[in-house]
Motif scaffolding. Structure first.
Motif, short mmCIF file in Angstrom:
data_model
loop_
_atom_site.label_atom_id
_atom_site.label_comp_id
_atom_site.label_asym_id
_atom_site.label_seq_id
_atom_site.Cartn_x
_atom_site.Cartn_y
_atom_site.Cartn_z
N MET A 141 -15.56 9.99 19.89
CA MET A 141 -13.63 10.10 19.99
C MET A 141 -13.23 9.05 19.82
N GLN A 142 -13.35 7.52 19.07
CA GLN A 142 -12.40 6.90 19.42
C GLN A 142 -12.57 6.73 17.68
N ASP A 143 -13.79 7.16 16.71
CA ASP A 143 -13.88 7.94 15.55
C ASP A 143 -12.54 8.26 15.00
N GLU A 144 -12.83 9.65 15.80
CA GLU A 144 -11.73 11.46 15.92
C GLU A 144 -10.29 10.73 15.80
N MET A 145 -10.20 9.69 16.58
CA MET A 145 -9.01 9.08 17.22
C MET A 145 -8.10 8.17 16.27
N THR A 146 -9.03 7.70 15.64
CA THR A 146 -8.80 6.49 14.36
C THR A 146 -8.94 7.43 12.79
N LEU A 147 -9.07 8.54 12.99
CA LEU A 147 -9.12 9.47 11.26
C LEU A 147 -7.83 10.65 11.73
N GLY A 148 -7.41 11.00 13.23
CA GLY A 148 -6.89 11.23 13.08
C GLY A 148 -5.29 9.95 13.29
N LEU A 149 -5.03 9.39 13.27
CA LEU A 149 -4.21 7.90 13.21
C LEU A 149 -3.88 8.13 11.83
N ILE A 150 -5.14 8.06 10.76
CA ILE A 150 -4.51 7.84 9.24
C ILE A 150 -3.33 9.12 8.73
N HIS A 151 -4.39 10.15 9.61
CA HIS A 151 -4.10 11.07 8.74
C HIS A 151 -1.57 10.92 9.31
N ALA A 152 -2.18 11.07 10.44
CA ALA A 152 -0.73 10.94 10.55
C ALA A 152 -0.29 9.32 10.02
N LEU A 153 -0.37 8.88 9.48
CA LEU A 153 0.31 7.70 8.64
C LEU A 153 0.66 7.77 8.07
N GLN A 154 -0.60 8.41 7.23
CA GLN A 154 -0.45 9.05 6.03
C GLN A 154 0.97 9.73 6.09
N ALA A 155 0.39 10.83 6.86
CA ALA A 155 1.65 12.12 6.27
C ALA A 155 3.42 11.24 6.75
N GLN A 156 3.56 10.40 7.29
CA GLN A 156 4.89 9.94 7.70
C GLN A 156 4.99 8.78 6.20
N GLY A 157 4.31 9.25 5.12
CA GLY A 157 4.48 8.56 3.97
C GLY A 157 3.66 7.18 3.86
N MET A 158 3.08 6.34 4.62
CA MET A 158 2.76 4.81 4.96
C MET A 158 1.72 4.48 3.80
N PRO A 159 1.50 3.67 3.52
CA PRO A 159 1.41 3.35 2.36
C PRO A 159 -0.03 2.66 2.90
N GLN A 160 -1.47 2.68 1.40
CA GLN A 160 -3.21 2.43 2.33
C GLN A 160 -3.18 1.30 2.59
N LYS A 161 -2.04 -0.06 2.11
CA LYS A 161 -2.28 -0.46 2.56
C LYS A 161 -1.66 -1.43 3.70
N GLN A 162 -0.84 -1.00 4.44
CA GLN A 162 0.12 -0.81 5.30
C GLN A 162 -1.02 -0.25 7.44
N ILE A 163 -0.85 1.15 5.81
CA ILE A 163 -2.28 1.69 7.47
C ILE A 163 -2.81 1.26 8.17
N VAL A 164 -4.37 0.32 6.78
CA VAL A 164 -5.70 -0.34 7.33
C VAL A 164 -4.73 -1.67 7.90
N GLU A 165 -3.97 -2.17 7.44
CA GLU A 165 -3.21 -2.67 8.39
C GLU A 165 -3.46 -3.04 10.38
N ALA A 166 -2.32 -1.73 10.48
CA ALA A 166 -1.75 -1.23 11.12
C ALA A 166 -3.47 -0.46 11.85
N LEU A 167 -4.31 -0.29 11.19
CA LEU A 167 -5.20 0.49 11.64
C LEU A 167 -6.41 -0.53 12.40
N ALA A 168 -5.75 -1.87 11.83
CA ALA A 168 -7.05 -3.13 12.45
C ALA A 168 -6.42 -3.65 13.59
#
Length: 83
Positions: A30-57
């Motif tokens: 469930m945590q993995d699915e939520m994490t992947l969903g978060l990545i998709h949501a941040l990508q949809a908002q136009g956040m760059p890869q580096k910021q997504i990775v940092e926010a996720l960490a």
């Protein structure tokens, strides 16, 4: 304690340990699915890869390398679905 009672106790312990493992595995999935969903949501908002990775960490309290691995899973899945 006789043998039959000891076997019953061991059987019960084995079942409860198995249930705990199943619950932990389900929670991890469930945590993995939520994490992947978060990545998709941040990508949809136009956040760059580096910021997504940092926010996720930061949000998951994981290493940057592990966060990068999650990001790469999403990127790979997206590229495969685009084919």
């Amino acid at each position: 304690m006789n043998l039959q009672m000891r076997l019953k106790d061991e059987h019960r312990l084995g079942l409860s340990e198995g249930r705990a493992e199943v619950k932990a595995k389900g929670r991890d999935e469930m945590q993995d699915e939520m994490t992947l969903g978060l990545i998709h949501a941040l990508q949809a908002q136009g956040m760059p890869q580096k910021q997504i990775v940092e926010a996720l960490a930061l949000t998951r309290k994981i290493s940057l390398a592990e966060a990068q691995h999650y990001y790469e899973q999403v990127a790979q899945a997206d590229s495969e679905s685009a084919r």
